[in-house]
Design a protein around this motif. Structure first.
Motif, PDB file in Angstrom:
ATOM      1  N   ASP A   1     -18.061   0.253   4.414  1.00  0.00           N
ATOM      2  CA  ASP A   1     -18.760  -1.016   4.230  1.00  0.00           C
ATOM      3  C   ASP A   1     -18.472  -1.633   2.865  1.00  0.00           C
ATOM      4  N   ARG A   2     -17.737  -0.910   2.022  1.00  0.00           N
ATOM      5  CA  ARG A   2     -17.483  -1.355   0.649  1.00  0.00           C
ATOM      6  C   ARG A   2     -16.010  -1.636   0.362  1.00  0.00           C
ATOM      7  N   VAL A   3     -15.111  -0.985   1.099  1.00  0.00           N
ATOM      8  CA  VAL A   3     -13.671  -1.149   0.873  1.00  0.00           C
ATOM      9  C   VAL A   3     -13.053  -1.767   2.116  1.00  0.00           C
ATOM     10  N   HIS A   4     -12.361  -2.880   1.917  1.00  0.00           N
ATOM     11  CA  HIS A   4     -11.825  -3.658   3.028  1.00  0.00           C
ATOM     12  C   HIS A   4     -10.294  -3.649   2.969  1.00  0.00           C
ATOM     13  N   LEU A   5      -9.675  -3.186   4.032  1.00  0.00           N
ATOM     14  CA  LEU A   5      -8.226  -3.109   4.123  1.00  0.00           C
ATOM     15  C   LEU A   5      -7.721  -4.332   4.881  1.00  0.00           C
ATOM     16  N   LEU A   6      -6.940  -5.174   4.200  1.00  0.00           N
ATOM     17  CA  LEU A   6      -6.531  -6.457   4.759  1.00  0.00           C
ATOM     18  C   LEU A   6      -5.010  -6.539   4.891  1.00  0.00           C
TER      19      LEU A   6
ATOM     20  N   ASP B   1       1.087   5.525   5.344  1.00  0.00           N
ATOM     21  CA  ASP B   1       0.349   5.159   4.130  1.00  0.00           C
ATOM     22  C   ASP B   1      -0.955   4.454   4.472  1.00  0.00           C
ATOM     23  N   ARG B   2      -0.922   3.591   5.473  1.00  0.00           N
ATOM     24  CA  ARG B   2      -2.148   2.900   5.885  1.00  0.00           C
ATOM     25  C   ARG B   2      -3.168   3.902   6.427  1.00  0.00           C
ATOM     26  N   GLU B   3      -2.695   4.836   7.222  1.00  0.00           N
ATOM     27  CA  GLU B   3      -3.608   5.836   7.782  1.00  0.00           C
ATOM     28  C   GLU B   3      -4.228   6.686   6.675  1.00  0.00           C
ATOM     29  N   HIS B   4      -3.414   7.036   5.667  1.00  0.00           N
ATOM     30  CA  HIS B   4      -3.927   7.827   4.550  1.00  0.00           C
ATOM     31  C   HIS B   4      -5.040   7.086   3.818  1.00  0.00           C
ATOM     32  N   VAL B   5      -4.834   5.808   3.549  1.00  0.00           N
ATOM     33  CA  VAL B   5      -5.842   5.008   2.854  1.00  0.00           C
ATOM     34  C   VAL B   5      -7.102   4.871   3.710  1.00  0.00           C
ATOM     35  N   GLN B   6      -6.937   4.620   4.990  1.00  0.00           N
ATOM     36  CA  GLN B   6      -8.089   4.507   5.887  1.00  0.00           C
ATOM     37  C   GLN B   6      -8.883   5.807   5.917  1.00  0.00           C
ATOM     38  N   ARG B   7      -8.173   6.924   5.899  1.00  0.00           N
ATOM     39  CA  ARG B   7      -8.856   8.223   5.907  1.00  0.00           C
ATOM     40  C   ARG B   7      -9.645   8.426   4.618  1.00  0.00           C
ATOM     41  N   MET B   8      -9.060   8.040   3.481  1.00  0.00           N
ATOM     42  CA  MET B   8      -9.781   8.142   2.206  1.00  0.00           C
ATOM     43  C   MET B   8     -11.055   7.306   2.219  1.00  0.00           C
ATOM     44  N   ILE B   9     -10.947   6.084   2.725  1.00  0.00           N
ATOM     45  CA  ILE B   9     -12.113   5.202   2.787  1.00  0.00           C
ATOM     46  C   ILE B   9     -13.217   5.840   3.619  1.00  0.00           C
ATOM     47  N   HIS B  10     -12.829   6.424   4.746  1.00  0.00           N
ATOM     48  CA  HIS B  10     -13.803   7.060   5.637  1.00  0.00           C
ATOM     49  C   HIS B  10     -14.409   8.299   4.982  1.00  0.00           C
ATOM     50  N   GLU B  11     -13.576   9.132   4.338  1.00  0.00           N
ATOM     51  CA  GLU B  11     -14.071  10.368   3.737  1.00  0.00           C
ATOM     52  C   GLU B  11     -15.058  10.090   2.601  1.00  0.00           C
ATOM     53  N   HIS B  12     -14.843   9.009   1.879  1.00  0.00           N
ATOM     54  CA  HIS B  12     -15.745   8.651   0.778  1.00  0.00           C
ATOM     55  C   HIS B  12     -16.922   7.788   1.248  1.00  0.00           C
TER      56      HIS B  12
ATOM     57  N   ILE C   1       0.857  -1.179   0.000  1.00  0.00           N
ATOM     58  CA  ILE C   1       0.000   0.000   0.000  1.00  0.00           C
ATOM     59  C   ILE C   1       0.895   1.231   0.000  1.00  0.00           C
ATOM     60  N   HIS C   2       0.920   1.898  -1.162  1.00  0.00           N
ATOM     61  CA  HIS C   2       1.847   3.014  -1.366  1.00  0.00           C
ATOM     62  C   HIS C   2       1.309   3.842  -2.527  1.00  0.00           C
ATOM     63  N   PRO C   3       1.556   5.159  -2.542  1.00  0.00           N
ATOM     64  CA  PRO C   3       1.020   5.993  -3.636  1.00  0.00           C
ATOM     65  C   PRO C   3       1.366   5.489  -5.029  1.00  0.00           C
ATOM     66  N   THR C   4       2.551   4.904  -5.223  1.00  0.00           N
ATOM     67  CA  THR C   4       2.928   4.427  -6.558  1.00  0.00           C
ATOM     68  C   THR C   4       2.131   3.203  -6.983  1.00  0.00           C
ATOM     69  N   LYS C   5       1.489   2.519  -6.045  1.00  0.00           N
ATOM     70  CA  LYS C   5       0.721   1.321  -6.372  1.00  0.00           C
ATOM     71  C   LYS C   5      -0.731   1.630  -6.759  1.00  0.00           C
ATOM     72  N   GLY C   6      -1.143   2.885  -6.546  1.00  0.00           N
ATOM     73  CA  GLY C   6      -2.422   3.322  -7.095  1.00  0.00           C
ATOM     74  C   GLY C   6      -3.667   2.891  -6.350  1.00  0.00           C
ATOM     75  N   GLN C   7      -3.539   2.524  -5.068  1.00  0.00           N
ATOM     76  CA  GLN C   7      -4.758   2.173  -4.326  1.00  0.00           C
ATOM     77  C   GLN C   7      -5.758   3.327  -4.295  1.00  0.00           C
ATOM     78  N   GLU C   8      -5.260   4.566  -4.365  1.00  0.00           N
ATOM     79  CA  GLU C   8      -6.162   5.719  -4.381  1.00  0.00           C
ATOM     80  C   GLU C   8      -7.073   5.683  -5.611  1.00  0.00           C
ATOM     81  N   ASP C   9      -6.534   5.278  -6.748  1.00  0.00           N
ATOM     82  CA  ASP C   9      -7.378   5.143  -7.953  1.00  0.00           C
ATOM     83  C   ASP C   9      -8.550   4.214  -7.688  1.00  0.00           C
ATOM     84  N   ALA C  10      -8.241   3.069  -7.088  1.00  0.00           N
ATOM     85  CA  ALA C  10      -9.271   2.061  -6.855  1.00  0.00           C
ATOM     86  C   ALA C  10     -10.340   2.574  -5.894  1.00  0.00           C
ATOM     87  N   ILE C  11      -9.925   3.284  -4.850  1.00  0.00           N
ATOM     88  CA  ILE C  11     -10.885   3.809  -3.875  1.00  0.00           C
ATOM     89  C   ILE C  11     -11.783   4.854  -4.533  1.00  0.00           C
TER      90      ILE C  11
END
Length: 256
Positions: free
Chosen positions: A125-130, A110-121, A75-85
């Motif tokens: 209940d739709r995006v699962h961080l494993l 990076d994990r906190e950033h992704v979790q924050r994006m999931i919450h803001e959007h 999970i890193h900006p270069t891997k593009g998880q933000e695109d998917a979210i």
């Protein structure tokens, strides 16, 4: 690159009798600094073995009828998880049922950033961080489509793994991914960062389960024939044989 990237690249060319790249994209990037050594492409062997039932993860999927998407990798900006979210957010606004599992190791920030994006959007209940598991194939086998959103993937092993499991792949049209995914046949390609295109392709596969199946079947056939240990061994042996033959024909030289 302890001595600097530019210097190291030049020395690779000077000190090598042959250079092997794992994709045409990598070969093209390194070729200008390798002098007279022309890099040759040998695709990695990808062998799938059954990992059994993975008891370390409960099945994350929660919504019947939703298209199940997955991203595997750090999970890193270069891997593009933000695109998917962001694509999931667009699908949610369009009332297209979709779920996304993100599996990978991450630095705390990076994990906190992704979790924050999931919450803001509002996608908790739709995006699962494993957490990452070496036995991810069992979860991938329950997925409808693999997403490879990397800005520039050298090869894309996880795309081949998904294809060998009969899953269509939506990947970026950069790096080595276009050498693996055949657009319209085994999946789709989209320009990195083009969220509208990514969301549209996911939505297209959601509405066409027959297309999903046919793409998955085509991907399995192609991956099982191309990315094998037999092909890898044969191609590497040809290169090594050529190096050895050339060295034997030049007094005082030795293969590197």
């Amino acid at each position: 690159f302890d001595f600097g990237e530019g210097f190291t690249r030049r020395m690779v060319g000077r000190l090598s009798a042959a250079c092997i790249a794992n994709s045409r994209a990598v070969a093209d990037e390194y070729a200008p600094c390798l002098g007279n050594v022309v890099p040759e492409v040998v695709y990695n062997s990808v062998e799938m073995t059954s990992d059994g039932e993975d008891e370390s993860h409960e099945t994350p999927w929660r919504h019947e009828g939703a298209i199940r998407c997955m991203v595997v990798g750090r999970i890193h900006p270069t891997k593009g998880q933000e695109d998917a979210i962001r694509a999931m957010a667009q699908l949610d606004r369009a009332h297209i049922p979709a779920e996304l599992s993100l599996m990978g190791r991450a630095d705390p920030d990076d994990r906190e950033h992704v979790q924050r994006m999931i919450h803001e959007h509002r996608l908790t209940d739709r995006v699962h961080l494993l957490p990452f598991s070496d036995r991810f194939a069992s979860l991938m086998d329950t997925t409808d489509v693999l997403l490879v959103c990397s800005r520039r993937e050298a090869f894309g092993r996880v795309a081949v793994e998904a294809m060998k499991l009969g899953k269509p792949v939506i990947g970026t049209s950069s790096g080595g991914i276009p050498e693996i995914v055949q657009h319209g046949t085994t999946g789709f390609l989209y320009p990195p960062g083009e969220i509208d295109e990514l969301a549209a392709r996911i939505g297209e596969l959601h509405g066409n389960p027959t297309v999903r199946r046919s793409m998955g079947e085509a991907g399995r056939r192609i991956a099982d024939s191309r990315f094998t240990s037999a092909n890898y061994g044969r191609d590497v042996e040809k290169i090594l044989r050529r190096v050895i033959d050339r060295a034997h024909g030049e007094p005082g030289s030795s293969p590197g």
